[in-house]
Write a protein that holds these residues in place. Structure first.
Motif, PDB file in Angstrom:
ATOM      1  N   VAL A  14      -3.043 124.850  80.303  1.00  0.00           N
ATOM      2  CA  VAL A  14      -2.673 124.779  78.885  1.00  0.00           C
ATOM      3  C   VAL A  14      -1.510 125.723  78.592  1.00  0.00           C
ATOM      4  O   VAL A  14      -0.582 125.383  77.843  1.00  0.00           O
ATOM      5  CB  VAL A  14      -3.884 125.109  77.989  1.00  0.00           C
ATOM      6  N   ALA A  15      -1.520 126.904  79.183  1.00  0.00           N
ATOM      7  CA  ALA A  15      -0.431 127.857  78.965  1.00  0.00           C
ATOM      8  C   ALA A  15       0.893 127.284  79.445  1.00  0.00           C
ATOM      9  O   ALA A  15       1.924 127.392  78.764  1.00  0.00           O
ATOM     10  CB  ALA A  15      -0.736 129.174  79.682  1.00  0.00           C
ATOM     11  N   VAL A  16       0.894 126.634  80.623  1.00  0.00           N
ATOM     12  CA  VAL A  16       2.131 126.029  81.132  1.00  0.00           C
ATOM     13  C   VAL A  16       2.540 124.837  80.273  1.00  0.00           C
ATOM     14  O   VAL A  16       3.718 124.654  79.953  1.00  0.00           O
ATOM     15  CB  VAL A  16       1.948 125.601  82.602  1.00  0.00           C
ATOM     16  N   LYS A  24       7.169 131.538  82.060  1.00  0.00           N
ATOM     17  CA  LYS A  24       6.802 131.963  80.709  1.00  0.00           C
ATOM     18  C   LYS A  24       5.287 132.035  80.549  1.00  0.00           C
ATOM     19  O   LYS A  24       4.758 132.965  79.939  1.00  0.00           O
ATOM     20  CB  LYS A  24       7.390 131.004  79.669  1.00  0.00           C
ATOM     21  N   ALA A  25       4.595 131.036  81.113  1.00  0.00           N
ATOM     22  CA  ALA A  25       3.137 131.040  81.022  1.00  0.00           C
ATOM     23  C   ALA A  25       2.555 132.243  81.757  1.00  0.00           C
ATOM     24  O   ALA A  25       1.579 132.848  81.306  1.00  0.00           O
ATOM     25  CB  ALA A  25       2.586 129.742  81.606  1.00  0.00           C
ATOM     26  N   ALA A  26       3.146 132.603  82.893  1.00  0.00           N
ATOM     27  CA  ALA A  26       2.662 133.745  83.664  1.00  0.00           C
ATOM     28  C   ALA A  26       2.756 135.032  82.858  1.00  0.00           C
ATOM     29  O   ALA A  26       1.872 135.895  82.912  1.00  0.00           O
ATOM     30  CB  ALA A  26       3.465 133.872  84.965  1.00  0.00           C
ATOM     31  N   GLU A  27       3.842 135.163  82.065  1.00  0.00           N
ATOM     32  CA  GLU A  27       3.991 136.343  81.208  1.00  0.00           C
ATOM     33  C   GLU A  27       2.917 136.363  80.128  1.00  0.00           C
ATOM     34  O   GLU A  27       2.359 137.406  79.802  1.00  0.00           O
ATOM     35  CB  GLU A  27       5.380 136.361  80.569  1.00  0.00           C
ATOM     36  N   HIS A  56      13.991 120.766  88.530  1.00  0.00           N
ATOM     37  CA  HIS A  56      14.494 121.993  89.132  1.00  0.00           C
ATOM     38  C   HIS A  56      15.195 122.903  88.120  1.00  0.00           C
ATOM     39  O   HIS A  56      14.997 124.110  88.107  1.00  0.00           O
ATOM     40  CB  HIS A  56      15.450 121.650  90.272  1.00  0.00           C
ATOM     41  N   SER A  57      15.992 122.329  87.247  1.00  0.00           N
ATOM     42  CA  SER A  57      16.781 123.155  86.323  1.00  0.00           C
ATOM     43  C   SER A  57      16.179 123.262  84.934  1.00  0.00           C
ATOM     44  O   SER A  57      16.655 124.039  84.117  1.00  0.00           O
ATOM     45  CB  SER A  57      18.201 122.587  86.203  1.00  0.00           C
ATOM     46  N   HIS A  58      15.129 122.494  84.635  1.00  0.00           N
ATOM     47  CA  HIS A  58      14.593 122.483  83.275  1.00  0.00           C
ATOM     48  C   HIS A  58      13.090 122.778  83.217  1.00  0.00           C
ATOM     49  O   HIS A  58      12.429 122.443  82.244  1.00  0.00           O
ATOM     50  CB  HIS A  58      14.866 121.133  82.603  1.00  0.00           C
ATOM     51  N   GLY A  59      12.552 123.378  84.288  1.00  0.00           N
ATOM     52  CA  GLY A  59      11.135 123.725  84.242  1.00  0.00           C
ATOM     53  C   GLY A  59      10.249 122.511  84.438  1.00  0.00           C
ATOM     54  O   GLY A  59      10.550 121.627  85.245  1.00  0.00           O
ATOM     55  N   LEU A  60       9.174 122.437  83.684  1.00  0.00           N
ATOM     56  CA  LEU A  60       8.185 121.377  83.825  1.00  0.00           C
ATOM     57  C   LEU A  60       8.081 120.559  82.548  1.00  0.00           C
ATOM     58  O   LEU A  60       8.192 121.102  81.445  1.00  0.00           O
ATOM     59  CB  LEU A  60       6.810 121.976  84.146  1.00  0.00           C
ATOM     60  N   SER A  61       7.825 119.273  82.702  1.00  0.00           N
ATOM     61  CA  SER A  61       7.559 118.395  81.557  1.00  0.00           C
ATOM     62  C   SER A  61       6.231 117.693  81.802  1.00  0.00           C
ATOM     63  O   SER A  61       5.950 117.238  82.915  1.00  0.00           O
ATOM     64  CB  SER A  61       8.670 117.347  81.399  1.00  0.00           C
ATOM     65  N   LEU A  62       5.418 117.599  80.768  1.00  0.00           N
ATOM     66  CA  LEU A  62       4.138 116.905  80.889  1.00  0.00           C
ATOM     67  C   LEU A  62       4.351 115.408  81.086  1.00  0.00           C
ATOM     68  O   LEU A  62       5.226 114.810  80.444  1.00  0.00           O
ATOM     69  CB  LEU A  62       3.304 117.138  79.626  1.00  0.00           C
ATOM     70  N   THR A  63       3.555 114.828  81.966  1.00  0.00           N
ATOM     71  CA  THR A  63       3.536 113.373  82.069  1.00  0.00           C
ATOM     72  C   THR A  63       2.747 112.809  80.885  1.00  0.00           C
ATOM     73  O   THR A  63       2.117 113.563  80.130  1.00  0.00           O
ATOM     74  CB  THR A  63       2.869 112.933  83.382  1.00  0.00           C
ATOM     75  N   ALA A  64       2.751 111.483  80.740  1.00  0.00           N
ATOM     76  CA  ALA A  64       1.964 110.878  79.661  1.00  0.00           C
ATOM     77  C   ALA A  64       0.489 111.228  79.830  1.00  0.00           C
ATOM     78  O   ALA A  64      -0.205 111.589  78.880  1.00  0.00           O
ATOM     79  CB  ALA A  64       2.165 109.361  79.657  1.00  0.00           C
ATOM     80  N   GLY A  65       0.004 111.131  81.075  1.00  0.00           N
ATOM     81  CA  GLY A  65      -1.380 111.519  81.327  1.00  0.00           C
ATOM     82  C   GLY A  65      -1.594 113.001  81.120  1.00  0.00           C
ATOM     83  O   GLY A  65      -2.659 113.429  80.675  1.00  0.00           O
ATOM     84  N   GLY A  66      -0.588 113.796  81.455  1.00  0.00           N
ATOM     85  CA  GLY A  66      -0.696 115.240  81.262  1.00  0.00           C
ATOM     86  C   GLY A  66      -0.836 115.623  79.802  1.00  0.00           C
ATOM     87  O   GLY A  66      -1.559 116.574  79.465  1.00  0.00           O
ATOM     88  N   ARG A  67      -0.174 114.885  78.906  1.00  0.00           N
ATOM     89  CA  ARG A  67      -0.290 115.179  77.469  1.00  0.00           C
ATOM     90  C   ARG A  67      -1.703 114.920  76.971  1.00  0.00           C
ATOM     91  O   ARG A  67      -2.240 115.681  76.171  1.00  0.00           O
ATOM     92  CB  ARG A  67       0.737 114.362  76.684  1.00  0.00           C
ATOM     93  N   VAL A  68      -2.299 113.829  77.448  1.00  0.00           N
ATOM     94  CA  VAL A  68      -3.691 113.535  77.069  1.00  0.00           C
ATOM     95  C   VAL A  68      -4.619 114.605  77.634  1.00  0.00           C
ATOM     96  O   VAL A  68      -5.516 115.113  76.959  1.00  0.00           O
ATOM     97  CB  VAL A  68      -4.103 112.133  77.578  1.00  0.00           C
ATOM     98  N   PHE A  69      -4.380 114.964  78.888  1.00  0.00           N
ATOM     99  CA  PHE A  69      -5.199 115.972  79.556  1.00  0.00           C
ATOM    100  C   PHE A  69      -5.084 117.322  78.851  1.00  0.00           C
ATOM    101  O   PHE A  69      -6.070 118.048  78.702  1.00  0.00           O
ATOM    102  CB  PHE A  69      -4.735 116.098  81.019  1.00  0.00           C
TER     103      PHE A  69
END
Length: 311
Positions: A14-16, A24-27, A56-69
């Protein structure tokens, strides 16, 4: 079927998801980035879903399933936190999370010291603070994003409970050397032609302006600001007078220039500062302990110098 994931892994996910970055989440959660990466990989392996698209250059983006999760994981974590309140009530202990909002105009004066004493008294409470204006605090309470709010009795709806702490009369704030600075009190009629620095915050501005409107007067608003510290400095530097419902023990503006606070005459009612919260049949031990702590703190500290404590 045994669970092969932990609430801690969900917390890291959730933090990520909210931060959009492992770094940022680690901080935020004070854990090393490799530990967070490992937790997310374990969740993806356990559930057989890809939660993030790695850029690589923009961090992480949630997938459609990731948003539901993410939505369901956040709900599960909130339910788990609620177990602390239930356990605390059963054991008659004060523990678990507590989200506290505080009005911007006095957060800097009282919230850090009040929080420090509360956490020292109840070390098992995990407190988070939010400084907002009155309108934002009411929205946070209604959405259930904070448990309580230290604020004024302004525009509270019927579904809100309010525990009063102290009454704060209105003061006229003036620069040292102003022609009215030696007065024992000042009326709206004496201020109407003077330039005014208005504290322009939701509900607060209507309250301050009502001092003039109820007498059929229109103040000369020369400047507006939504920051009480900026207002104090503008007044101290001669841009006009201000009106506030507090007289701090330190009457210097943030830039070190002196201010004078004179009681305001007229029919403007004192504001009552207190603890606002949603109406509920049952208050947790933690919330009740916080209210009791606020009463004790206000009575002992005299945070605004001349307030009248509400018994």
């Amino acid at each position: 079927m045994p669970l092969r994931f932990t609430l801690r892994q969900l917390e890291y996910f959730v933090a990520v998801g909210e931060a959009g970055s492992i770094a940022k989440a680690a901080e935020q959660v004070n854990v090393s980035p490799p530990s967070i990466s490992a937790s997310i990989a374990q969740l993806e392996a356990e559930f057989g879903v890809q939660l993030f698209v790695r850029k690589h250059s923009h961090g992480l983006s949630l997938t459609a399933g990731g948003r539901v999760f993410l939505k369901e994981a956040a709900r599960l974590l909130a339910d788990a936190d609620a177990l602390h309140d239930i356990a605390g009530d059963i054991a008659e202990k004060v523990r678990g999370p507590l989200a506290v909002g505080c009005l911007l105009t006095f957060a800097q004066i009282m919230l850090p010291a009040l929080r420090r004493k509360f956490e020292d008294t109840y070390p098992e409470v995990r407190m988070r603070q939010f400084e907002r204006n009155q309108g934002q605090l009411l929205e946070l309470l209604q959405r259930g994003e904070i448990d309580v709010a230290l604020t004024y009795d302004l525009e509270l709806s019927q579904d809100m409970a309010f525990e009063p702490l102290m009454q704060l009369p209105a003061y006229v704030m003036l620069p040292a050397g102003h022609a009215l600075a030696t007065r024992s009190s000042i009326s709206p009629e004496e201020l109407v032609d003077q330039p005014m620095v208005l504290l322009d915050l939701p509900f607060s501005r209507e309250y301050f302006l009502s001092a003039f409107q109820q007498k059929g007067l229109r103040p000369n608003i020369a400047e507006r600001t939504g920051d009480i510290a900026v207002m104090r400095s503008m007044v101290a530097n001669g841009f006009g007078y201000g009106i506030a419902n507090m007289r701090p023990l330190n009457t210097l503006a943030p830039d070190g220039k002196p201010l004078v606070f004179v009681p305001m005459d007229g029919e403007l009612r004192p504001l009552t500062m207190g603890v606002a919260m949603p109406n509920a049949e049952h208050r947790t031990q933690t919330v009740q302990a916080f209210i009791t702590h606020c009463r004790r703190f206000v009575g002992e500290q005299g945070v605004f110098g001349t307030e009248r404590v509400v018994e």
